[in-house]
Structures are given as structure tokens and as C-alpha cells.
Design a protein around this motif. Structure first.
Motif, mmCIF file in Angstrom:
data_model
loop_
_atom_site.group_PDB
_atom_site.id
_atom_site.type_symbol
_atom_site.label_atom_id
_atom_site.label_comp_id
_atom_site.label_asym_id
_atom_site.label_seq_id
_atom_site.Cartn_x
_atom_site.Cartn_y
_atom_site.Cartn_z
ATOM 1 N N LEU B 33 0.833 -1.200 0.000
ATOM 2 C CA LEU B 33 0.000 0.000 0.000
ATOM 3 C C LEU B 33 0.876 1.262 0.000
ATOM 4 C CD1 LEU B 33 -3.320 0.148 1.826
ATOM 5 C CD2 LEU B 33 -1.895 2.159 1.837
ATOM 6 N N VAL B 34 1.982 1.191 0.723
ATOM 7 C CA VAL B 34 2.924 2.325 0.723
ATOM 8 C C VAL B 34 3.515 2.508 -0.670
ATOM 9 C CG1 VAL B 34 5.083 3.214 1.694
ATOM 10 C CG2 VAL B 34 3.439 2.031 3.177
ATOM 11 N N LEU B 35 3.821 1.372 -1.334
ATOM 12 C CA LEU B 35 4.324 1.472 -2.719
ATOM 13 C C LEU B 35 3.292 2.144 -3.614
ATOM 14 C CD1 LEU B 35 6.026 -2.019 -3.300
ATOM 15 C CD2 LEU B 35 7.144 0.205 -3.317
ATOM 16 N N MET B 36 2.015 1.776 -3.406
ATOM 17 C CA MET B 36 0.955 2.353 -4.246
ATOM 18 C C MET B 36 0.833 3.859 -3.999
ATOM 19 S SD MET B 36 -1.061 1.541 -6.625
ATOM 20 C CE MET B 36 -2.187 2.604 -7.512
ATOM 21 N N LEU B 37 1.057 4.275 -2.771
ATOM 22 C CA LEU B 37 1.015 5.717 -2.487
ATOM 23 C C LEU B 37 2.181 6.436 -3.172
ATOM 24 C CD1 LEU B 37 -0.051 5.477 1.250
ATOM 25 C CD2 LEU B 37 -1.386 6.499 -0.606
ATOM 26 N N LYS B 38 3.304 5.730 -3.300
ATOM 27 C CA LYS B 38 4.436 6.310 -4.041
ATOM 28 C C LYS B 38 4.085 6.406 -5.523
ATOM 29 C CE LYS B 38 8.171 4.862 -0.960
ATOM 30 N NZ LYS B 38 9.385 4.039 -0.819
ATOM 31 N N VAL B 39 3.407 5.373 -6.033
ATOM 32 C CA VAL B 39 2.974 5.411 -7.437
ATOM 33 C C VAL B 39 2.069 6.618 -7.654
ATOM 34 C CG1 VAL B 39 1.712 4.196 -9.258
ATOM 35 C CG2 VAL B 39 3.129 2.907 -7.666
ATOM 36 N N LYS B 40 1.216 6.863 -6.678
ATOM 37 C CA LYS B 40 0.303 8.008 -6.763
ATOM 38 C C LYS B 40 1.076 9.319 -6.913
ATOM 39 C CE LYS B 40 -3.516 10.200 -4.261
ATOM 40 N NZ LYS B 40 -4.389 10.131 -3.081
ATOM 41 N N GLU B 41 2.270 9.354 -6.320
ATOM 42 C CA GLU B 41 3.104 10.552 -6.424
ATOM 43 C C GLU B 41 3.925 10.579 -7.711
ATOM 44 O OE1 GLU B 41 5.462 10.512 -2.851
ATOM 45 O OE2 GLU B 41 4.053 11.891 -1.876
ATOM 46 N N GLY B 42 3.769 9.533 -8.522
ATOM 47 C CA GLY B 42 4.492 9.509 -9.792
ATOM 48 C C GLY B 42 5.727 8.635 -9.789
ATOM 49 N N ASP B 43 5.857 7.795 -8.769
ATOM 50 C CA ASP B 43 7.046 6.954 -8.661
ATOM 51 C C ASP B 43 6.833 5.655 -9.443
ATOM 52 O OD1 ASP B 43 9.098 5.296 -7.931
ATOM 53 O OD2 ASP B 43 9.075 5.873 -5.821
ATOM 54 N N ASP B 44 7.354 5.615 -10.668
ATOM 55 C CA ASP B 44 7.153 4.439 -11.510
ATOM 56 C C ASP B 44 7.973 3.235 -11.046
ATOM 57 O OD1 ASP B 44 5.332 5.755 -12.989
ATOM 58 O OD2 ASP B 44 6.629 6.131 -14.707
ATOM 59 N N ALA B 45 9.073 3.492 -10.352
ATOM 60 C CA ALA B 45 9.859 2.373 -9.817
ATOM 61 C C ALA B 45 9.024 1.581 -8.822
ATOM 62 C CB ALA B 45 11.125 2.893 -9.147
ATOM 63 N N ALA B 46 8.231 2.302 -8.040
ATOM 64 C CA ALA B 46 7.356 1.638 -7.066
ATOM 65 C C ALA B 46 6.322 0.783 -7.788
ATOM 66 C CB ALA B 46 6.671 2.683 -6.188
ATOM 67 N N PHE B 47 5.821 1.300 -8.910
ATOM 68 C CA PHE B 47 4.820 0.517 -9.654
ATOM 69 C C PHE B 47 5.446 -0.744 -10.231
ATOM 70 C CE2 PHE B 47 2.062 -0.217 -13.440
ATOM 71 C CZ PHE B 47 0.936 -0.571 -12.725
ATOM 72 N N ASN B 48 6.680 -0.619 -10.689
ATOM 73 C CA ASN B 48 7.375 -1.801 -11.209
ATOM 74 C C ASN B 48 7.523 -2.862 -10.117
ATOM 75 O OD1 ASN B 48 8.516 -2.757 -13.706
ATOM 76 N ND2 ASN B 48 10.445 -2.885 -12.611
ATOM 77 N N GLN B 49 7.814 -2.409 -8.909
ATOM 78 C CA GLN B 49 7.926 -3.361 -7.791
ATOM 79 C C GLN B 49 6.603 -4.076 -7.550
ATOM 80 O OE1 GLN B 49 9.981 -2.148 -4.090
ATOM 81 N NE2 GLN B 49 10.678 -0.367 -5.220
ATOM 82 N N LEU B 50 5.513 -3.341 -7.659
ATOM 83 C CA LEU B 50 4.193 -3.955 -7.458
ATOM 84 C C LEU B 50 3.902 -4.996 -8.540
ATOM 85 C CD1 LEU B 50 1.996 -0.898 -6.396
ATOM 86 C CD2 LEU B 50 2.672 -2.843 -4.980
ATOM 87 N N ILE B 51 4.307 -4.675 -9.771
ATOM 88 C CA ILE B 51 4.080 -5.643 -10.861
ATOM 89 C C ILE B 51 4.876 -6.917 -10.582
ATOM 90 C CG2 ILE B 51 4.307 -6.114 -13.315
ATOM 91 C CD1 ILE B 51 4.158 -3.119 -13.846
#
Lengths: 196, 234
Positions: B33-51
């Protein structure tokens, strides 16, 4: 004891899963136990429910190894960003919502039109595009303070995914202008920029 | 470093994360969920981690819901794209994976509805016994998991189980898949399906009876059960 009626059996059977999960009141559980001790059909179902539930483990999903899912996702995102203008903003962390480059773009447009007005003729579309490219390169350098690499849309399309995948390395939230190359991208003649 | 010190540091980190993103502290305990909040801020690295973390689970889930391995990757891609596109509007309300599963489930439902609407040609007729699942004869023919070799290798019991699960009414099937194959608790299933916990239990209990009816004859006698007598969901 008389054999229970079919309706009694149906009522009992409805409760068997809850009985097995210990979710019934004590008096209901006793009723089930008493019934099943006398009724072979209900007793059999009571015994079969757990083994059938266990059997679900035999249905294995494919391993889904070696899929291109991640690559496909990022390619789609890249494409959407380019075609829908969803480019990364050229805005250093902490800057305001009215970035200084909007002034620069306005100034660049003014210079461009003044250039035409003053007779600095640029021969043909190719020359105009070249003029734009240099102008935009200058603007991008001013904004980012970084080295600027000019690429066409076509070149960008064929760049290896890992070179586009700044996503995997530098989160936008930790953006510092010195850390990025700026790649101006031409989209329908309008200058846009992406950070790599 | 002692366990107490580590625990204190972890608690401190959770507090800082909660303050940083202005969320209740319990959500800071969910790293996804913290990663998703980073994605919300535009952090694509966090989204890659979620994938990376969830891609196989999502594909597996799609396969369970649809019974079709071929669509798993396509639908999984759409799941992640939807999550990415909606990131700017993301608000934490439960654990991240329940949000991810909810998106997956919605897409699978849409896929099933579309499959039903496609049923115009003879090959697009529902596979007998699969009217509710959206599995068509065409799906069966093109599905990689239905290839001749694999069909032969797959145990007969696995086929019986697969058909029994896919033949469940969709409300029961979704609850069963989330509990039996994904290991979700009643509470987590309730969050994912927007149901009360008693409603989830009721669906699973009813499904257990239906599965017993379909699988037990095979376990007892070793032959295919009748697939046309499923009890309807209440």
C-alpha cells in the motif's frame, strides 16, 4: 428411531458446512450429531465435504513463467504517455505549479515569430523543424541544466526498453534536474519533453 | 541489534510513513500500500515493484476466474494498467491486494459478460455445463491448457475439480477461489467482494455442498459426475 423425513435431511445438510467449521450453536451441533448418527446419507455427506474441499488442491494453475507481461505493460504506458501527451512534466521537485518554462516557451514562440517577421527566412519545412529543434534544445538545457539529447519519435520508438525504463531506476518523486537527460519529443509539431 | 530495538525502529518508521502520506498508521504496515502511495506521487519504480510482486498472482487469479489460461496475460496486463491509470485517485481503504483483487475480479466479470454476448456462432455456444462461467467451446479449443498433450497429462480428478469450480454460480465461485486458492480470510474476501462476513460464509458453505455433490461421485466411483444440478446461490 424412525428414519428422518427428506425435508429434515435437507435442513440438516444445509447446516453441515457450518457444523464442520464449528460455527453452530451447541444445541444445533448436537442436533446434527444426533441426526447423522442415525442417517447414513447425511453421515456420508458430512464425511465427503472435507475430502471434496481438499480435492480442489488438484486443480493447479499454469506456472506463468517467461511471460512478457511486464514489458507489455511498460510499452503500453510509454505509448500512452507519448500519444496522449501524458509526458513527465519538466518541473524540478519543489517548483510551483506555474513553472518558469511556460515563460520560456512563450519567449521561444515570440522569438520564433519575430524571426519570421524580421525576414529570417527558414527554407522549407525541414529548415523550420531544424530551427525548432535547436530552439527547443536550448530551452530544455535552460530548464534542466542537463545535457540534452535530441531524438525523433521514430528513434525513441526503437530505443531499447531499458533505456526508456527510467521508471525502474529513478523515481520521479526524487527528481533532481542534474540527474536527467532531457529528450525533446516532437508531437504534431508541438514541443514536448520527456525525462530519461 | 536487539529485537526490541528493531521493533521500536519499525514502529517509528510506520509512524513516519503514516505522517508522510497522511494515512492511518495501520495502513503503513502494508508495504504494498505504501508502494501504491508512491505510485500516486508519480514513482514508476514503485509501480514496477508492485508488478514484479503480484504479476503471477494476478495471472493465476484470472485463470481461476475465467478457466482460460490464454486470456490470463492479457487481462492481467489490463489489471495493472487500470491500477496505474487510477493511481492519482487512489485512496487507501484496505490492504493493497484486496484492491488489486477487486480490480481483477471486475475485469474478469466484464470478460465473462463479453464472452456471453459473443455467443452467436456455433463455436461460441457455451460449453455444456459452463453456461454461467462464460467458458465457450471456442475458449476450450484455443486455450493452451486444453491442448491434447496437456489434456492427456492432466489428472482426471483435476479436470473434475476444474469443471466443478467453474460450474459453480459466480457468487459462490468467486468466494471459493479467493478462499481456497488465494488463502484469503473471510474478512479479506468480504472487503474484496463488498459483502458482509456472514454473506461470504453463506456462499462458501453453499459452494461446499455443491462441490461435494459434483466431486464426491468421482472420488467414490471414479467417474464423471452430473454437472447440471448445481444449487443456486441465495
Amino acid at each position: 428411531m424412525n428414519h428422518p423425513t427428506p425435508q429434515t435431511c435437507l435442513d440438516i445438510q444445509e447446516k453441515l458446512p457450518a457444523f464442520l467449521d464449528n460455527e453452530l450453536e451447541a444445541h444445533q451441533a448436537q442436533e446434527i450429531e444426533a441426526h447423522c448418527s442415525q442417517c447414513q446419507e447425511c453421515h456420508t455427506i458430512l464425511e465427503q465435504i472435507p475430502s471434496c474441499w481438499e480435492a480442489l488442491g488438484d486443480w493447479e494453475a499454469p506456472s506463468f513463467e517467461d511471460t512478457s507481461l511486464r514489458r507489455s505493460i511498460w510499452q503500453t504506458i510509454e505509448k500512452e504517455k507519448r500519444t496522449e501527451g501524458k509526458v513527465v512534466e519538466l518541473k524540478p521537485k519543489g517548483s510551483t505549479s506555474t513553472p518558469k518554462w511556460s515563460w520560456l516557451v512563450a519567449a521561444a514562440s515570440l522569438i520564433f515569430f519575430m524571426g519570421i517577421f524580421l525576414g529570417n527566412q527558414i527554407p522549407g519545412d525541414a529548415g523550420k523543424q531544424e530551427y525548432d529543434r535547436h530552439l527547443n534544445q536550448h530551452i530544455a538545457s535552460q530548464i534542466s541544466g542537463a545535457d540534452v539529447q535530441l531524438v525523433t519519435d521514430e528513434a525513441l520508438e526503437t530505443m531499447p526498453l531499458n533505456s526508456l525504463s527510467h521508471y525502474g531506476k529513478e523515481p520521479r518523486s526524487s527528481f533532481t534536474s542534474k540527474s536527467y537527460r532531457v529528450v525533446p519529443v516532437y508531437n504534431n509539431g508541438e514541443f514536448q519533453a520527456e525525462l530519461l | 541489534m536487539s529485537a526490541t530495538t528493531m521493533e521500536a525502529r519499525l514502529t517509528q518508521r510506520h509512524k513516519e510513513t503514516a505522517e508522510r502520506y497522511n494515512i492511518p498508521e495501520r495502513y503503513a504496515h502494508d508495504p504494498d500500500l505504501v508502494l501504491m502511495l508512491k505510485v500516486k506521487e508519480g514513482d514508476d519504480a514503485a509501480f514496477n515493484q508492485l508488478i514484479v510482486k503480484h504479476e503471477k498472482a494476478v495471472m493465476s487469479l484470472v485463470y481461476r476466474f475465467t478457466g482460460n489460461a490464454e486470456v490470463a496475460e492479457d487481462l492481467a496486463q489490463e489489471v495493472f494498467l487500470r491500477v496505474y491509470r487510477a493511481a492519482s485517485r487512489f485512496e487507501p481503504r484496505a490492504k493493497f491486494f484486496t484492491y488489486l483483487y477487486k480490480v481483477t475480479l471486475n475485469l474478469c466479470r466484464n470478460h465473462r459478460d463479453k464472452a456471453k454476448r459473443r455467443q452467436t456462432s456455433s463455436l461460441d455456444q457455451s460449453k455444456p455445463g459452463y453456461e454461467d462461467s462464460g467458458i465457450t467451446l471456442a475458449d476450450e479449443l484455443v486455450s493452451p491448457d486444453a491442448g491434447a498433450d496437456e489434456q492427456a497429462e492432466r489428472s482426471e480428478l483435476a479436470q473434475v475439480v476444474r469443471r466443478a469450480v467453474l460450474d459453480l454460480p459466480k457468487e459462490q465461485r468467486e468466494a471459493v477461489i479467493l478462499q481456497r486458492f488465494e488463502g484469503l480470510s473471510y474478512e479479506e474476501i468480504a472487503h474484496t467482494l463488498d459483502l458482509s462476513i456472514p454473506a461470504v460464509k453463506s456462499r462458501i458453505h453453499r459452494a461446499k455442498l455443491n462441490l461435494q455433490e459434483k466431486i464426491a461421485p468421482y472420488l467414490e466411483k471414479g467417474h464423471e459426475p452430473n454437472l447440471n444440478s448445481t444449487k443456486e446461490a441465495k
